[in-house]
Design an enzyme around this catalytic site. Structure first.
Site, mmCIF file in Angstrom:
data_model
loop_
_atom_site.group_PDB
_atom_site.id
_atom_site.type_symbol
_atom_site.label_atom_id
_atom_site.label_comp_id
_atom_site.label_asym_id
_atom_site.label_seq_id
_atom_site.Cartn_x
_atom_site.Cartn_y
_atom_site.Cartn_z
ATOM 1 N N GLY A 165 -6.389 36.984 -67.125
ATOM 2 C CA GLY A 165 -7.109 37.897 -66.779
ATOM 3 C C GLY A 165 -8.073 37.561 -65.365
ATOM 4 O O GLY A 165 -8.437 36.341 -65.480
ATOM 5 N N LEU A 175 -12.199 35.400 -71.320
ATOM 6 C CA LEU A 175 -11.926 35.639 -69.857
ATOM 7 C C LEU A 175 -12.541 34.792 -68.794
ATOM 8 O O LEU A 175 -12.757 35.354 -67.674
ATOM 9 C CB LEU A 175 -11.828 37.045 -69.623
ATOM 10 N N CYS A 187 -9.315 43.340 -74.445
ATOM 11 C CA CYS A 187 -9.995 41.934 -74.887
ATOM 12 C C CYS A 187 -10.827 42.041 -75.940
ATOM 13 O O CYS A 187 -11.909 42.623 -75.436
ATOM 14 C CB CYS A 187 -10.402 41.227 -73.421
ATOM 15 N N GLY A 219 -0.022 35.241 -82.567
ATOM 16 C CA GLY A 219 0.916 34.543 -83.288
ATOM 17 C C GLY A 219 1.787 35.193 -84.430
ATOM 18 O O GLY A 219 1.586 36.359 -84.465
HETATM 19 C C1 LIG Z 1 -5.432 32.013 -75.412
HETATM 20 C C2 LIG Z 1 -5.000 33.172 -75.058
HETATM 21 C C3 LIG Z 1 -5.567 33.810 -74.119
HETATM 22 C C4 LIG Z 1 -5.392 35.341 -74.108
HETATM 23 N N1 LIG Z 1 -5.837 35.743 -72.881
HETATM 24 C C5 LIG Z 1 -5.403 37.140 -72.473
HETATM 25 C C6 LIG Z 1 -5.981 37.567 -71.075
HETATM 26 O O1 LIG Z 1 -6.578 36.996 -70.336
HETATM 27 N N2 LIG Z 1 -5.785 39.002 -70.877
HETATM 28 C C7 LIG Z 1 -4.990 39.665 -71.788
HETATM 29 O O2 LIG Z 1 -4.626 40.790 -71.638
HETATM 30 N N3 LIG Z 1 -4.305 39.315 -72.951
HETATM 31 C C8 LIG Z 1 -4.746 37.768 -73.371
HETATM 32 N N4 LIG Z 1 -4.203 37.273 -74.393
HETATM 33 C C9 LIG Z 1 -3.294 38.158 -75.456
HETATM 34 C C10 LIG Z 1 -1.773 37.832 -75.317
HETATM 35 O O3 LIG Z 1 -1.484 38.180 -73.743
HETATM 36 C C11 LIG Z 1 -1.040 38.470 -76.065
HETATM 37 O O4 LIG Z 1 -1.116 40.048 -75.922
HETATM 38 C C12 LIG Z 1 -1.469 38.544 -77.476
HETATM 39 O O5 LIG Z 1 -1.729 36.993 -77.914
HETATM 40 C C13 LIG Z 1 -0.437 38.644 -78.704
HETATM 41 O O6 LIG Z 1 1.114 37.967 -78.320
HETATM 42 P P1 LIG Z 1 1.301 36.695 -79.028
HETATM 43 O O7 LIG Z 1 1.435 36.868 -80.436
HETATM 44 O O8 LIG Z 1 2.622 36.203 -78.516
HETATM 45 O O9 LIG Z 1 0.440 35.589 -78.499
HETATM 46 C C14 LIG Z 1 -4.560 36.188 -74.466
HETATM 47 C C15 LIG Z 1 -4.071 35.420 -75.934
HETATM 48 C C16 LIG Z 1 -4.178 33.966 -76.160
HETATM 49 C C17 LIG Z 1 -3.687 33.384 -77.236
#
Ligand SMILES: Cc1cc2nc3c(=O)[nH]c(=O)nc-3n(C[C@H](O)[C@H](O)[C@H](O)COP(=O)(O)O)c2cc1C
Ligand SMILES: Cc1cc2nc3c(=O)[nH]c(=O)nc-3n(C[C@H](O)[C@H](O)[C@H](O)COP(=O)(O)OP(=O)(O)OC[C@H]3O[C@@H](n4cnc5c(N)ncnc54)[C@H](O)[C@@H]3O)c2cc1C
Ligand code: FES
Lengths: 307, 277
Positions: free
Chosen positions: A48, A75, A135, A222
């Protein structure tokens, strides 16, 4: 087994080499690029970016949970100007003419800040904007916008006015009915949707008898959240006309295929890349193998169909 | 933009390696020494760790996904030694792994100790608190090559010291403290260091619990002696992508800046760290 499957997809007037993207906040060009060639992905999505630099939350920002994790980064980012001057040229130079797309994730505390960030980033060399109204880790903005259909529509309208690039709106699962929010932002001109962002949760450190995260709550991601994500994608695809990018717990090519079967136009890999740095590209290769073995000629043929 | 082109950063040989546990033994209560034999990957040997670098250890457990960052303690002949405390569910699991178990590990990560800082100094003083001793062993090894610079280790333990023989082999002097007074000085490593006194021409290298590092950084600041500290923070990725492991350092004009412990550190100058965020 017949011919090799074709992995290319197209939506929002753009073509993508394949339907596997990085999920925001889990990809850094300089770091992820040490481990795999991200120019081979369909798209990369940045952390972000806000109009001005943000310091993020205090630590601990991370807690491991069963088959998942909580994060409360808050963020942290260098702001749009530095992102455009330092990060973006690096990404562009790396991906060259490979055809990989660049999606920038846009953050703000209020509608004005979203507009200001979107204005700056829309004018830069990115392919799409992804509006993060989901977020859970910042006090104002973020989730507050994404959980209320009226506010979600409002911020989409404000950003839509300044954005010429295709606009993705990223939705939160922390709502009673995600399709209501999806329809609200669609009606204000969103070109695509990303879902899901993280689920709000917390950890308590029993030894210290205190919340583990400095921010108390964080966002769960996850494999633990995959069934929730899959169902929300499945329902949303059937409630709107715009394309959906599906994410949440994708750890393998088969996981990716399941989201595409649910009707997603593309998928994003987040937490998996924290556990295995090259996960997005590995998952893309596994998806191709899965499709080849089962005789799927293209990505669209995976979809269950919406009627 | 940087001098190297964006494409130059791609080094797939940095990806994961598979290691076989060739030895896993308890060396003190709840403290384990694990020796890993790390396989080449497609002909690429495992990179030799630099002092202060750490390794991401991935558990054989689909329920506990995040890497455990463990410092490189020793290295020779493709064998990596880790010394770790069985303090939580993951490290207890590591303690229980039988010899012959295979593990996924990352290449050495992070910016370790700047050994160049000891060049031209009279004496390098390594201050370790508990498991903080682990990364200092590889450091002692590197500093031994610096000829004129004497190496003194000041090590504090709860009650039962470990790695003493290894430090004695590689340092000119080793001083020990225990919290319960059962061996050596009664107190912690920072107290013992003050007791022994320092002088100009000394250079300090420390790893241990944050309160100890904070005391040391005040002390070193007051004495005008350079200090490098190795920090700990809970990590997400352990390779610089997620910003989970932030620490705060002083920027220009009293601004606070975030740094990543896993990538910009884990070693920082004691004087730049803002301890009370
Ligand atoms: C460490 C971390 C930082 C994240 N930062 C953002 C972000 O800056 N903006 C956003 O829209 N989603 C952010 N997310 C959410 C992920 O993009 C994603 O939507 C969410 O983790 C689900 O997918 P996953 O289970 O494959 O991680 C973040 C997730 C993690 C784990
Ligand atoms: C750069 C670095 C080097 C380290 N080197 C060593 C070493 O050489 N020997 C050693 O014994 N320990 C070392 N540690 C601490 C070690 O990483 C933790 O003790 C370990 O991760 C605890 O895991 P667990 O599963 O037993 O604990 P749990 O509490 O079950 O772990 C849950 C999560 O929290 C994380 N976590 C818990 N405590 C810590 C901590 N103190 N620091 C960082 N993450 C933590 C775990 O990695 C895991 O993701 C180091 C830490 C860092 C940051
Ligand atoms: S742990 Fe992910 S950036 Fe350091």
């Amino acid at each position: 087994m017949s011919d090799e499957p074709y992995l290319g997809v197209a939506f929002c007037g753009l073509t993508f080499n394949n339907p596997v993207f990085t999920a925001s906040g889990t990809f850094s060009a300089r770091e992820s690029g040490r481990f795999y060639d991200f120019a081979k992905l369909g798209a990369v999505t940045t952390k972000g970016v806000s109009a001005r630099p943000w310091l993020g939350n205090n630590t601990p920002r991370i807690a491991e949970t069963r088959s998942g994790m909580l994060n409360a980064i808050g963020l942290e980012n260098p702001g749009a100007d530095r992102f455009i001057a330092e990060e973006l040229p690096f990404i562009r130079e790396y991906i060259g003419d490979s055809g990989a797309r660049v999606i920038v994730n846009v953050a703000g505390h209020d509608a004005d800040e979203y507009r200001e960030a979107a204005e700056k980033l829309d004018g830069a060399d990115v392919d799409m904007l992804e509006l993060n109204i989901s977020c859970p880790n910042i006090r104002e903005g973020g989730l507050a916008f994404g959980a209320d259909p009226r506010m979600a529509a409002e911020v989409t309208r404000v950003v839509r006015r300044v954005a010429r690039k295709p606009l993705i709106v990223k939705l939160t699962p922390n709502v009673t009915d995600i399709t209501e929010i999806a329809r609200a932002v669609e009606s204000e001109g969103a070109d695509a949707l990303s879902l899901i962002n993280t689920l709000v949760g917390m950890s308590i450190d029993a030894d210290r008898r205190a919340p583990l995260l400095a921010n108390v709550s964080g966002g769960l991601s996850g494999p633990a959240i995959k069934p929730v994500a899959l169902h929300m994608v499945y329902r949303t695809v059937r409630a709107v006309r715009i394309p959906v990018i599906g994410m949440g717990g994708i750890m393998s090519g088969v996981d990716a295929a399941e989201f595409l079967m649910a009707g997603a136009s593309a998928v994003a890999v987040g937490t998996a890349s924290l556990i295995k740095p090259s996960a997005p590209l590995d998952i893309c290769a596994e998806l191709e193998t899965f499709m080849a073995e089962r005789g799927y000629a293209n990505v669209a043929s995976l979809s269950l169909g919406t009627n | 933009m940087s001098e190297t082109s964006a494409r130059d950063i791609l080094r797939p040989e940095l990806g994961d390696f598979f290691a076989e546990i060739v030895r896993n033994e308890e060396v003190a209560a709840y403290v384990y020494r694990m020796i890993l034999l790390i396989n080449d990957k497609a002909g690429t040997p495992y990179p030799a760790p630099l002092p202060g670098q750490f390794v991401n250890v991935y558990l054989n457990d689909a329920g506990r996904l995040l890497p455990r960052p463990i410092s490189a303690c020793d290295w020779s002949n493709e064998r990596l030694t880790l010394v770790f405390g069985a303090v939580g569910a993951g490290t207890r699991q590591m303690a229980a792994y039988a010899e012959g178990t295979r593990l996924r590990v990352g290449a050495p990560e992070g910016c370790g100790f700047d050994t160049g800082a000891a060049r031209g100094m009279n004496r390098a003083i390594l201050v370790g608190g508990g498991l903080g001793a682990a990364p200092l062993l590889l450091l002692a090894d590197a500093l031994r090559g610096y000829g004129s610079c004497a190496v003194r280790a000041v090590l504090g333990f709860g009650s039962e010291p470990f790695l003493l023989r290894e430090f004695e082999e590689r340092c000119d002097e080793v001083f020990v403290a225990t919290d319960d007074g059962s061996a050596g000085f009664h107190g912690n490593a920072a107290d013992l260091l003050k007791e022994l006194s320092v002088s100009g021409g000394d250079s300090l290298f420390a790893c241990g619990p944050a309160p100890m590092l904070r005391v040391l950084s005040r002390f070193a600041g007051g004495q005008g002696i350079p200090l490098q500290v190795s920090l700990e923070e809970r990590m997400g990725c352990g390779y610089g992508a997620c910003l989970g492991c932030a620490c705060t350092v002083a920027g220009a004009e009293e601004t606070a800046l975030r740094r990543r412990v896993c990538r910009d550190g884990p070693v920082f100058n004691g004087s730049e760290v803002i301890w009370d965020v």
